[in-house]
Design a protein around this motif. Structure first.
Motif, PDB file in Angstrom:
ATOM      1  N   UNK A 156       0.526  -1.184   0.280  1.00  0.00           N
ATOM      2  CA  UNK A 156       0.394   0.131   0.170  1.00  0.00           C
ATOM      3  C   UNK A 156       0.264   1.525   0.033  1.00  0.00           C
ATOM      4  N   UNK A 157      -0.039   1.783  -0.699  1.00  0.00           N
ATOM      5  CA  UNK A 157       1.051   3.420  -0.450  1.00  0.00           C
ATOM      6  C   UNK A 157       0.531   3.895   0.271  1.00  0.00           C
ATOM      7  N   UNK A 158       0.393   3.960   0.998  1.00  0.00           N
ATOM      8  CA  UNK A 158       0.286   4.304   2.858  1.00  0.00           C
ATOM      9  C   UNK A 158       2.065   4.578   3.424  1.00  0.00           C
ATOM     10  N   UNK A 159       2.085   3.863   3.030  1.00  0.00           N
ATOM     11  CA  UNK A 159       3.783   3.669   3.773  1.00  0.00           C
ATOM     12  C   UNK A 159       4.465   2.422   2.389  1.00  0.00           C
ATOM     13  N   UNK A 160       5.100   2.437   2.019  1.00  0.00           N
ATOM     14  CA  UNK A 160       5.951   2.098   1.044  1.00  0.00           C
ATOM     15  C   UNK A 160       7.415   3.090   0.757  1.00  0.00           C
ATOM     16  N   UNK A 161       8.731   2.261   1.068  1.00  0.00           N
ATOM     17  CA  UNK A 161       9.204   2.833   0.321  1.00  0.00           C
ATOM     18  C   UNK A 161      10.674   2.061  -0.727  1.00  0.00           C
ATOM     19  N   UNK A 162      10.379   2.975  -1.755  1.00  0.00           N
ATOM     20  CA  UNK A 162      10.618   3.000  -3.158  1.00  0.00           C
ATOM     21  C   UNK A 162      12.067   2.801  -3.401  1.00  0.00           C
ATOM     22  N   UNK A 163      12.669   1.777  -3.797  1.00  0.00           N
ATOM     23  CA  UNK A 163      14.453   2.303  -4.004  1.00  0.00           C
ATOM     24  C   UNK A 163      14.586   2.677  -6.282  1.00  0.00           C
ATOM     25  N   UNK A 164      15.560   3.615  -5.814  1.00  0.00           N
ATOM     26  CA  UNK A 164      15.968   4.427  -7.254  1.00  0.00           C
ATOM     27  C   UNK A 164      16.024   3.456  -8.164  1.00  0.00           C
ATOM     28  N   UNK A 165      16.232   2.340  -8.219  1.00  0.00           N
ATOM     29  CA  UNK A 165      16.672   1.462  -8.636  1.00  0.00           C
ATOM     30  C   UNK A 165      15.263   1.708  -9.611  1.00  0.00           C
ATOM     31  N   UNK A 166      14.479   0.660  -8.612  1.00  0.00           N
ATOM     32  CA  UNK A 166      12.969   0.276  -8.557  1.00  0.00           C
ATOM     33  C   UNK A 166      12.449   1.334  -9.642  1.00  0.00           C
ATOM     34  N   UNK A 167      12.572   2.233 -10.009  1.00  0.00           N
ATOM     35  CA  UNK A 167      12.231   3.674 -10.600  1.00  0.00           C
ATOM     36  C   UNK A 167      12.562   3.628 -11.855  1.00  0.00           C
ATOM     37  N   UNK A 168      13.527   3.087 -11.687  1.00  0.00           N
ATOM     38  CA  UNK A 168      15.178   3.571 -12.891  1.00  0.00           C
ATOM     39  C   UNK A 168      14.121   1.808 -13.575  1.00  0.00           C
ATOM     40  N   UNK A 169      14.224   1.046 -13.099  1.00  0.00           N
ATOM     41  CA  UNK A 169      13.698   0.333 -14.313  1.00  0.00           C
ATOM     42  C   UNK A 169      11.652  -0.068 -14.418  1.00  0.00           C
ATOM     43  N   UNK A 170      11.264   0.125 -13.639  1.00  0.00           N
ATOM     44  CA  UNK A 170       9.775   0.664 -13.715  1.00  0.00           C
ATOM     45  C   UNK A 170       9.322   1.418 -13.873  1.00  0.00           C
ATOM     46  N   UNK A 171       9.626   2.904 -13.697  1.00  0.00           N
ATOM     47  CA  UNK A 171       8.884   3.961 -14.179  1.00  0.00           C
ATOM     48  C   UNK A 171       8.339   4.348 -12.666  1.00  0.00           C
ATOM     49  N   UNK A 172       7.228   5.282 -13.225  1.00  0.00           N
ATOM     50  CA  UNK A 172       6.211   5.984 -12.249  1.00  0.00           C
ATOM     51  C   UNK A 172       4.650   5.059 -12.306  1.00  0.00           C
ATOM     52  N   UNK A 173       4.304   5.287 -10.648  1.00  0.00           N
ATOM     53  CA  UNK A 173       2.618   4.547 -10.834  1.00  0.00           C
ATOM     54  C   UNK A 173       2.271   5.899 -12.225  1.00  0.00           C
ATOM     55  N   UNK A 174       0.797   4.906 -12.407  1.00  0.00           N
ATOM     56  CA  UNK A 174       0.031   5.262 -13.484  1.00  0.00           C
ATOM     57  C   UNK A 174      -1.171   6.510 -13.069  1.00  0.00           C
ATOM     58  N   UNK A 175      -0.726   7.764 -13.393  1.00  0.00           N
ATOM     59  CA  UNK A 175      -1.600   8.671 -12.633  1.00  0.00           C
ATOM     60  C   UNK A 175      -3.064   8.575 -13.230  1.00  0.00           C
ATOM     61  N   UNK A 176      -3.715   7.696 -14.141  1.00  0.00           N
ATOM     62  CA  UNK A 176      -5.023   7.642 -15.097  1.00  0.00           C
ATOM     63  C   UNK A 176      -5.750   6.584 -13.730  1.00  0.00           C
ATOM     64  N   UNK A 177      -4.231   5.693 -13.003  1.00  0.00           N
ATOM     65  CA  UNK A 177      -5.591   5.089 -12.176  1.00  0.00           C
ATOM     66  C   UNK A 177      -6.334   5.837 -11.203  1.00  0.00           C
ATOM     67  N   UNK A 178      -6.172   7.214 -11.700  1.00  0.00           N
ATOM     68  CA  UNK A 178      -6.591   7.949 -10.043  1.00  0.00           C
ATOM     69  C   UNK A 178      -7.099   7.883  -8.510  1.00  0.00           C
ATOM     70  N   UNK A 179      -7.855   6.674  -8.367  1.00  0.00           N
ATOM     71  CA  UNK A 179      -7.544   6.195  -6.773  1.00  0.00           C
ATOM     72  C   UNK A 179      -8.041   4.545  -6.735  1.00  0.00           C
ATOM     73  N   UNK A 180      -7.598   4.226  -6.138  1.00  0.00           N
ATOM     74  CA  UNK A 180      -7.631   2.705  -5.747  1.00  0.00           C
ATOM     75  C   UNK A 180      -7.345   1.622  -6.549  1.00  0.00           C
TER      76      UNK A 180
END
Length: 301
Positions: A156-180
């Motif tokens: 959950x995004x309530x408390x999630x620690x994401x590594x820099x490597x993860x962002x470079x490999x997998x990108x960013x959250x999908x903004x079009x999801x809006x919620x849930x």
């Protein structure tokens, strides 16, 4: 070697909770490097309050021009933090998250290579787990148990620690999801390439009014029913991404949900049925772009 951590905190019309969340982050026994506060076009006094942090180099305030939902807020926040970095980790949280003083310290104690580390989310001041924020265990969930962590597929995004490597490999959250579903999609996208772990000693408290999960059948608030469009659409998107078996399982769950709404005692049945059918239909055609880190951004690291 000390790890540099940037916090990405998204808020919308919950100023008093936001103040408490900021204080909880600043009270960590392991200090964070910078706090990115994403104001999702709040209509209360949030924007005025955040002006007080403009000259504090520990903070970066981003006031969005429209409410992009949690998904849009976290996407904007992670992009801003990554662009400002690189940081070793990005600590994602809601404005109603109150981390215990050693929550970050206990996340960073994990020595196993990981793209995602999830805190132990408790409900308010109780010892009860926050039902909505229970991580999804991996099939080999015992791997890591000797290190006092549990392997997971999503969190959950309530408390999630994401590594820099993860962002470079997998990108960013999908903004079009809006919620849930945005946190499940993002964390599971990462754990397909890097390990994810649940860290029981990292305790945060989720300040929700009730300890419940997403449940349209028992939803008493007519004004909230439209939100379930996103739950249905986003859930189908994730199922399709994960393959035929998962898609079939999702279809059976959808049919079961329709039957339950019809036969169980519930208010606003017609509106609920229209909402999930509309969301499910939209899910078959929902193909948002997954934003990746550009080569230029990587070169700027």
């Amino acid at each position: 070697m000390n790890k540099e951590v940037a916090v990405v905190l998204v808020t919308f019309n919950r100023l008093e909770l936001l103040k408490k969340s900021i204080n909880s982050v600043l009270s960590q026994t392991t200090p964070v490097k910078k706090i990115f506060i994403i104001n999702n076009h709040s209509t209360d006094e949030t924007e005025n309050y955040l002006k007080g942090y403009q000259n504090d180099n520990r903070f970066k305030v981003i006031n969005l021009k429209e409410n992009l939902g949690g998904a849009g807020g976290f996407s904007a926040g992670l992009k801003a933090a990554y662009g400002d970095g690189p940081y070793d980790y990005y600590w994602i949280m809601d404005d109603d998250t109150l981390p215990e003083p050693d929550a970050l310290k206990n996340l960073l104690k994990v020595e196993l290579p990981a793209g995602v580390l999830a805190s132990n989310v408790l409900w308010c001041d109780t010892t009860d787990e926050a039902i909505m924020n229970v991580p999804e265990l991996a099939y080999d969930w015992m791997n890591g148990s000797l290190d006092n962590v549990i392997k997971i597929d999503s969190s959950s995004f309530v408390s999630m620690l994401v590594s820099n490597e993860a962002i470079e490999l997998c990108g960013f959250p999908i903004k079009e999801f809006f919620i849930w579903g945005d946190d499940k999609e993002y964390s599971s996208r990462i754990t397909k390439k890097l390990n994810g772990y649940f860290v029981p000693e990292s305790i945060v408290r989720h300040q929700t009014k009730s300890n419940s999960t997403v449940d349209i059948i028992n939803e008493p608030n007519k004004g909230r029913i439209n939100r379930y469009f996103y739950a249905e659409r986003n859930g189908l998107y994730i199922a399709k991404r994960d393959g035929l078996k998962t898609t079939i399982k999702n279809e059976l769950s959808f049919l079961s949900l329709i039957i339950k709404i019809c036969i169980r005692k519930s208010n606003f049945k017609l509106k609920k049925l229209k909402t999930i059918i509309k969301g499910h239909f939209a899910g078959w055609f929902f193909k948002p772009k997954v934003e990746q880190v550009t080569q230029k951004e990587k070169l700027n690291d």
